[in-house]
Motif scaffolding. Structure first.
Motif: not given
Length: 331
Positions: A34-39
């Motif tokens: 999960v990148l940046g807590g979003r993607y």
């Protein structure tokens, strides 16, 4: 979403093979992260330029599907990051329905990753279309060429020169009642003219990065060159879609020959092709070796393509016996 394709063992010998310091493969698979807590990265789709990997992803809060292009941390030097950032900013600044929408650019997250978030496209690039459906009917090519040209008009008006128009960078989706709605991708080797890209725009020069089969001679030599390289590339694209051949033969993969006699006539490249005479004229003018003999702006080329669509002439391009060294038949 981006449709992944299996590697082709002959790819490196095809005219679509790029010349760029970016044919590197990622050292890690980030699927599931999960990148940046979003993607959340759902699956690997393919490889982009500059050591980048493209993933299908989902926004964890709103469940929106997106495509995420991630630079591999082991391959990302300062120049690569700068080129990647330029790609995202160039595409994001443009306003055209025929240019991929950049949603977000993250230069460094908590894990020191650099990535861009793009709209998710469901379809295929024109390289895949050409492989299973080519050569294409002239009406499809006219529509596709017109849409790519509209994207170039928007890009050039903002001073952005794409520099790598080719089948693999034109994505075909179903939208607006057609299965041939085109989105132009990958501004990774684009350059800036410093303002609106007109015939008097500032020329560019530097290392040759892109796809040689779609480059005019001034670009292959490292410059100076301007937005007319995109006009040349679009002409080559239309020629190839119509014939599955290239307008210039000979030379090598990385230095295509540009004979003084000009490009191969469409009727010689594909004697059975059906298209209006005006379309052949437009394409051959676009791929002229001398940039002064090409259309001087994407807007001028667009007008020529729209005029053909408005006229809607439909007839078979006749074979000229004299051009083929034959005697005309007796009356």
């Amino acid at each position: 979403m981006f449709t992944p394709r299996m590697p082709d063992s002959n790819r490196s010998r095809e005219p679509d093979a790029p010349r760029a310091p970016c044919n590197r493969r990622a050292s890690v698979d980030l699927t599931g992260r999960v990148l940046g807590g979003r993607y959340r990265l759902l699956r690997h789709l393919g490889h982009g330029g500059s050591g980048a990997t493209i993933y299908e992803a989902e926004h964890v809060d709103v469940r929106r599907r997106v495509a995420v292009k991630v630079l591999d941390p082991g391959l990302s030097d300062a120049d690569t990051i700068a080129r990647f950032t330029q790609e995202a900013r160039a595409a994001a600044a443009l306003r055209s329905e025929h240019i991929i929408d950049i949603i977000e650019l993250v230069c460094h997250d908590t894990n020191e990753l650099v990535y861009m978030v793009m709209e998710c496209l469901d379809g295929e690039d024109l390289a895949a279309t050409l492989k299973h459906d080519g050569p294409l009917d002239w009406r499809r090519v006219l529509s596709i060429g017109t849409q790519v040209c509209e994207a170039l008009v928007a890009a050039h008006a903002s001073g952005v020169v794409h520099c790598d128009i080719k089948p693999g960078n034109c994505f075909r989706i179903s939208h607006g009642g057609t299965d041939d709605f085109i989105k132009v991708l990958d501004f990774g080797v684009s350059c800036f003219s410093g303002g609106a890209a007109t015939a008097n725009g500032r020329p560019n020069s530097g290392p040759v990065i892109g796809t040689p089969g779609y480059m005019p001679q001034e670009q292959l030599r490292g410059g100076p060159y301007d937005h007319r390289v995109d006009i040349f590339a679009l002409g080559v694209l239309m020629f190839r879609l119509l014939t599955n051949k290239m307008p210039y033969s000979g030379g090598s993969l990385f230095v295509p020959r540009r004979p003084a006699s000009g490009p191969i006539p469409l009727r010689r490249a594909a004697p059975a092709v059906e298209l209006p005479d005006d379309l052949e004229t437009v394409i051959l003018k676009s791929v002229a070796s001398d940039p002064a003999e090409r259309y001087q702006s994407a807007a001028e080329l667009l007008d020529a393509l729209l005029a053909i669509a408005d006229t809607a002439v439909e007839h078979r391009l006749g074979r000229d016996p004299l051009a083929w060294g034959e005697r005309p038949s007796a009356a």
